[in-house]
Motif scaffolding. Structure first.
Motif, PDB file in Angstrom:
ATOM      1  N   ARG A   1       0.828  -1.205   0.000  1.00 59.98           N
ATOM      2  CA  ARG A   1       0.000   0.000   0.000  1.00 59.98           C
ATOM      3  C   ARG A   1       0.861   1.252   0.000  1.00 59.98           C
ATOM      4  O   ARG A   1       0.583   2.222  -0.714  1.00 59.98           O
ATOM      5  N   ARG A   2       1.917   1.235   0.789  1.00 59.10           N
ATOM      6  CA  ARG A   2       2.809   2.398   0.855  1.00 59.10           C
ATOM      7  C   ARG A   2       3.484   2.646  -0.487  1.00 59.10           C
ATOM      8  O   ARG A   2       3.631   3.785  -0.938  1.00 59.10           O
ATOM      9  N   ASP A   3       3.896   1.549  -1.148  1.00 60.52           N
ATOM     10  CA  ASP A   3       4.513   1.687  -2.471  1.00 60.52           C
ATOM     11  C   ASP A   3       3.542   2.299  -3.469  1.00 60.52           C
ATOM     12  O   ASP A   3       3.922   3.147  -4.291  1.00 60.52           O
ATOM     13  N   SER A   4       2.287   1.871  -3.422  1.00 61.57           N
ATOM     14  CA  SER A   4       1.278   2.421  -4.336  1.00 61.57           C
ATOM     15  C   SER A   4       1.094   3.915  -4.097  1.00 61.57           C
ATOM     16  O   SER A   4       0.959   4.696  -5.045  1.00 61.57           O
ATOM     17  N   PHE A   5       1.089   4.298  -2.819  1.00 62.58           N
ATOM     18  CA  PHE A   5       0.969   5.710  -2.477  1.00 62.58           C
ATOM     19  C   PHE A   5       2.177   6.493  -2.988  1.00 62.58           C
ATOM     20  O   PHE A   5       2.051   7.613  -3.512  1.00 62.58           O
ATOM     21  N   MET A   6       3.360   5.904  -2.868  1.00 65.54           N
ATOM     22  CA  MET A   6       4.571   6.543  -3.351  1.00 65.54           C
ATOM     23  C   MET A   6       4.515   6.756  -4.858  1.00 65.54           C
ATOM     24  O   MET A   6       4.892   7.818  -5.374  1.00 65.54           O
TER      25      MET A   6
END
Length: 570
Positions: free
Chosen positions: A201-206
């Protein structure tokens, strides 16, 4: 945590590499000078453009080199090839040395090969470090390859906006400098570790934040990429573009700092006398999104291994056999792709009807856009718009960049609107057809600018989406070899389309003699070329539509299984 931050450093390094190694896109800015210095015809100039694209035929050599050498050596081999290829051309165009035509041709070939090696390095870095978000990483980094011409135009205006020979010197030096800058992140690659749900999820946000920054980059270059208000202003504008390229380095630190605060500081506050932990409501929603995202990735793996291998029910098989009686259905179902992600070795790839439909769609779409950009200098000159050449190159570059960014759209909107990526390919081909017939119908500056923007947008989308489409249709593990086979259409198209354009150009020449480089003036120089290219783009559009119809079922099954997996794991 440190390993995760290093992978984002690698992503930024690939962005830098891609942003400064699309050196083939500025060929039209110095091609007229090169033609004049060498005293060659338009046909011979076209062969030099073909030589640059011909490097893609030998793109497999970069994959072979990676089998025996570390990644950083392949990167510097690419930089050295570009340094020699463009450096020697710069010495020739500045009359420092004199070389026969065949050696200049080989220099163009070497320079084109260097671009292919740079691209392979970037593809491998993205695939290794972002397996769960491979398509997002590829589309983002490949997008920056489209702004190379605009960045080089800013650098050219900032240094010496008089001699276009400077482009060749910049093409030789800047990729080598960027290779040194990218060396440390590449040498310190983190070990590959499976991401937890919150990591995905964090990667997608990044990636969302990085795409927003990329859009700002594109708008900045579109507005200021061709400004010639003065050397001081040009240097400030070039400095601003470099700042925008450095800015992505700050985002990973901000995101990880926020993550550390939420998990180490915010979550440590407790109400006394109670086991209740202060948790933000938004974090619960984010957590649900993380789990869903991870389930989606798991669904992709399950699809490749087991799920889609469920046999077709007898009733469904009978229905398909009845449909096959018609010629149309035979075209659609014969040798049809049954699943996404299945690995295709060379012999199986070449026997696939889907591959050849894909090949024709690319050959009659994206390749035409690339050949158009190679001829942009002569097109502008023939229409009396020589002074607008750098503006047109920047316009093509910027819209190519936006097209590449748009190639990531299917991944962001799939939850609300799912459409097969091959369908998006067909949609992306349509602007090229419109643009070419627009250029054939009108020779004014507005039509030239609109046509250039549309072709840049269309070809940019195709170039960026092609890697993901190849991976999905013919297997992610074989993408290095299979994609290099696909792009062999580029030098073939560059030769055929460019030769056609050169013949039409020289048949309408209005100045020069048989012993001098000729110059053609007027709409007739490219009118027939635009008509022929437009008709060929219609063939590419039809081929992409057939490919979409043939692969739609496989994409639908993939999405159904992904949703089912998501529901199961949630």
């Amino acid at each position: 945590m440190a390993g995760q931050s290093r992978k984002w450093m690698i992503l930024v390094a690939t962005i830098w590499i891609q942003a400064f190694t699309g050196t083939n896109f500025d060929f039209s800015t110095y091609s007229s000078d090169l033609k004049s210095v060498l005293g060659i015809s338009q046909v011979q100039l076209n062969y030099l453009a073909v030589a640059s694209d011909l490097g893609k035929v030998f793109g497999w050599s970069s994959g072979l080199a990676l089998l025996y050498f570390p990644l950083w050596t392949v990167l510097f081999a690419a930089a050295i090839m570009g340094f020699v290829g463009y450096g020697v051309q710069w010495l020739v165009i500045t009359n420092v040395i004199s070389l026969p035509y065949i050696l200049v041709f080989l220099c163009c070939l070497l320079a084109g090969l260097s671009i292919c090696w740079f691209n392979t390095v970037c593809f491998v870095l993205c695939i290794r470090n972002f397996p769960a978000n491979r398509s997002l990483a590829l589309s983002l980094t490949v997008s920056f390859n489209g702004v190379s011409a605009a960045l080089y135009t800013l650098a050219y205006n900032a240094i010496n906006p008089i001699s276009t020979q400077l482009y060749l010197l910049l093409n030789a030096l800047i990729p080598l400098i960027i290779s040194f800058a990218a060396l440390i992140p590449i040498l310190r690659q983190p070990p590959l570790e499976p991401l937890p749900p919150e990591g995905v999820r964090r990667d997608s946000f990044m990636f969302l934040l990085l795409n927003i920054l990329a859009v700002l980059n594109g708008v900045y270059l579109l507005l200021f990429g061709s400004k010639t208000s003065g050397v001081t202003s040009a240097r400030l504008l070039f400095g601003g573009s470099i700042l925008l390229l450095i800015l992505p380095l700050c985002l990973p630190g901000l995101v990880y700092a926020r993550n550390w605060y939420l998990h180490k500081v915010h979550s440590s506050f407790r109400l006394e006398g109670s086991g209740f932990i202060l948790v933000d409501v938004d974090e619960l929603e984010i957590h649900k999104g993380m789990v869903t995202r991870e389930a989606s990735f798991d669904g992709y793996q399950v699809l490749n291994d087991d799920v889609v291998r469920t046999p077709i029910a007898p009733a469904q098989k009978s229905f398909i056999e009845d449909d096959n009686r018609s010629c149309c259905n035979k075209l659609i179902t014969r040798n049809q792709l049954g699943m996404l992600g299945e690995e295709h070795p060379l012999y199986l790839l070449l026997s696939r009807s889907d591959f050849w439909l894909y090949y024709i769609a690319y050959f009659c779409g994206g390749t035409i856009g690339l050949v158009y950009s190679n001829n942009l200098g002569q097109i502008a000159q023939s229409l009396g718009q020589s002074s607008e050449t750098t503006t047109l190159v920047t316009l093509y570059s910027s819209f190519s960049f936006f097209g590449r960014l748009l190639s990531a759209t299917p991944d962001y909107i799939r939850a609300k609107f799912y459409f097969a990526r091959t369908g998006w390919l067909a949609v992306a081909l349509f602007p090229t057809t419109i643009a070419l017939f627009l250029l054939a119908s009108s020779g004014n500056l507005s039509a030239l600018q609109a046509g250039t923007a549309l072709i840049g947008l269309s070809s940019g989308f195709i170039f960026a989406a092609a890697v993901s489409i190849t991976s999905e249709l013919f297997g992610p593990n074989s993408v290095g070899v299979n994609h290099n086979i696909l792009i062999t259409n580029i030098p073939i198209g560059s030769l055929v389309y460019g030769f056609l354009a050169a013949l039409v150009y020289e048949s309408h020449r209005t100045a020069g003699s048989k012993t001098e480089s000729v110059v053609c003036m007027g709409r007739d120089c490219y009118f027939l070329t635009f008509v022929w290219w437009g008709c060929l783009s219609v063939i590419g559009l039809a081929s992409s539509v057939v490919l979409f119809v043939r692969t739609k079922r496989a994409y639908q099954r993939f999405e159904q299984d992904r949703i089912a997996s998501s529901m199961f794991y949630s």
